[in-house]
Design a protein around this motif. Structure first.
Motif, PDB file in Angstrom:
ATOM      1  N   SER A  35      47.636  45.965  45.494  1.00 17.82           N
ATOM      2  CA  SER A  35      46.683  46.664  46.356  1.00 17.82           C
ATOM      3  C   SER A  35      45.439  47.118  45.583  1.00 17.82           C
ATOM      4  N   TRP A  36      45.610  47.656  44.397  1.00  9.13           N
ATOM      5  CA  TRP A  36      44.451  48.147  43.657  1.00  9.13           C
ATOM      6  C   TRP A  36      43.624  47.003  43.080  1.00  9.13           C
ATOM      7  N   THR A  37      44.251  45.875  42.724  1.00  5.59           N
ATOM      8  CA  THR A  37      43.473  44.754  42.208  1.00  5.59           C
ATOM      9  C   THR A  37      42.728  44.045  43.322  1.00  5.59           C
ATOM     10  N   ARG A  38      43.289  44.027  44.519  1.00  7.60           N
ATOM     11  CA  ARG A  38      42.607  43.408  45.653  1.00  7.60           C
ATOM     12  C   ARG A  38      41.322  44.171  45.966  1.00  7.60           C
ATOM     13  N   GLY A  39      41.394  45.495  45.975  1.00  8.81           N
ATOM     14  CA  GLY A  39      40.204  46.307  46.239  1.00  8.81           C
ATOM     15  C   GLY A  39      39.155  46.170  45.155  1.00  8.81           C
ATOM     16  N   LEU A  40      39.593  46.143  43.920  1.00 13.17           N
ATOM     17  CA  LEU A  40      38.655  45.998  42.810  1.00 13.17           C
ATOM     18  C   LEU A  40      38.003  44.615  42.811  1.00 13.17           C
ATOM     19  N   GLY A  41      38.786  43.582  43.085  1.00 10.09           N
ATOM     20  CA  GLY A  41      38.242  42.224  43.140  1.00 10.09           C
ATOM     21  C   GLY A  41      37.233  42.054  44.254  1.00 10.09           C
ATOM     22  N   LEU A  42      37.565  42.565  45.439  1.00  8.10           N
ATOM     23  CA  LEU A  42      36.611  42.497  46.552  1.00  8.10           C
ATOM     24  C   LEU A  42      35.359  43.313  46.245  1.00  8.10           C
ATOM     25  N   GLY A  43      35.543  44.456  45.613  1.00  9.77           N
ATOM     26  CA  GLY A  43      34.392  45.274  45.241  1.00  9.77           C
ATOM     27  C   GLY A  43      33.465  44.576  44.263  1.00  9.77           C
ATOM     28  N   LEU A  44      34.030  43.893  43.290  1.00  4.27           N
ATOM     29  CA  LEU A  44      33.199  43.145  42.339  1.00  4.27           C
ATOM     30  C   LEU A  44      32.419  42.037  43.031  1.00  4.27           C
ATOM     31  N   MET A  45      33.082  41.293  43.901  1.00  9.16           N
ATOM     32  CA  MET A  45      32.413  40.174  44.568  1.00  9.16           C
ATOM     33  C   MET A  45      31.379  40.659  45.578  1.00  9.16           C
ATOM     34  N   ILE A  46      31.709  41.680  46.350  1.00 11.28           N
ATOM     35  CA  ILE A  46      30.754  42.212  47.318  1.00 11.28           C
ATOM     36  C   ILE A  46      29.575  42.863  46.599  1.00 11.28           C
ATOM     37  N   GLY A  47      29.857  43.601  45.528  1.00 12.93           N
ATOM     38  CA  GLY A  47      28.786  44.224  44.757  1.00 12.93           C
ATOM     39  C   GLY A  47      27.856  43.210  44.128  1.00 12.93           C
ATOM     40  N   TRP A  48      28.402  42.114  43.601  1.00 12.96           N
ATOM     41  CA  TRP A  48      27.573  41.068  43.002  1.00 12.96           C
ATOM     42  C   TRP A  48      26.686  40.433  44.064  1.00 12.96           C
ATOM     43  N   ALA A  49      27.259  40.125  45.228  1.00 11.08           N
ATOM     44  CA  ALA A  49      26.481  39.500  46.301  1.00 11.08           C
ATOM     45  C   ALA A  49      25.415  40.451  46.829  1.00 11.08           C
ATOM     46  N   LEU A  50      25.763  41.712  47.015  1.00  9.73           N
ATOM     47  CA  LEU A  50      24.800  42.685  47.514  1.00  9.73           C
ATOM     48  C   LEU A  50      23.669  42.902  46.515  1.00  9.73           C
ATOM     49  N   TRP A  51      24.007  42.989  45.254  1.00 12.21           N
ATOM     50  CA  TRP A  51      22.979  43.170  44.229  1.00 12.21           C
ATOM     51  C   TRP A  51      22.083  41.936  44.136  1.00 12.21           C
ATOM     52  N   SER A  52      22.639  40.754  44.356  1.00 10.92           N
ATOM     53  CA  SER A  52      21.828  39.535  44.366  1.00 10.92           C
ATOM     54  C   SER A  52      20.824  39.560  45.507  1.00 10.92           C
ATOM     55  N   VAL A  53      21.252  40.013  46.668  1.00 12.98           N
ATOM     56  CA  VAL A  53      20.357  40.076  47.819  1.00 12.98           C
ATOM     57  C   VAL A  53      19.302  41.156  47.629  1.00 12.98           C
ATOM     58  N   LEU A  54      19.706  42.335  47.193  1.00 11.87           N
ATOM     59  CA  LEU A  54      18.766  43.452  47.068  1.00 11.87           C
ATOM     60  C   LEU A  54      17.735  43.239  45.965  1.00 11.87           C
TER      61      LEU A  54
END
Length: 68
Positions: A35-54
């Motif tokens: 559960s904690w690795t799933r949240g961290l993994g999704l956070g890394l991928m979403i954060g990378w994509a969001l930072w790329s867009v912004l």
């Protein structure tokens, strides 16, 4: 960066490292399926994509003007 693109290999290497960390580690953490690795993994991928867009890809090495 100078006008003849001498720093382009460094920019490409930096972009590859950022992609590997943001997406590769994120996918790796999703594969572990705790559960904690799933949240961290999704956070890394979403954060990378969001930072790329912004940042229009400048901070993640995706902006084509960096390679011209």
């Amino acid at each position: 960066m100078d006008s003849n693109g001498a720093n382009t290999p460094y920019v490409v290497a930096g972009a590859a490292v950022l992609i590997l960390v943001g997406l590769g580690v994120g996918i790796g953490l999703l594969i572990i399926r705790k559960s904690w690795t799933r949240g961290l993994g999704l956070g890394l991928m979403i954060g990378w994509a969001l930072w790329s867009v912004l940042s229009a890809g400048i901070c993640t090495g995706l902006n084509p003007s960096l390679y011209a």
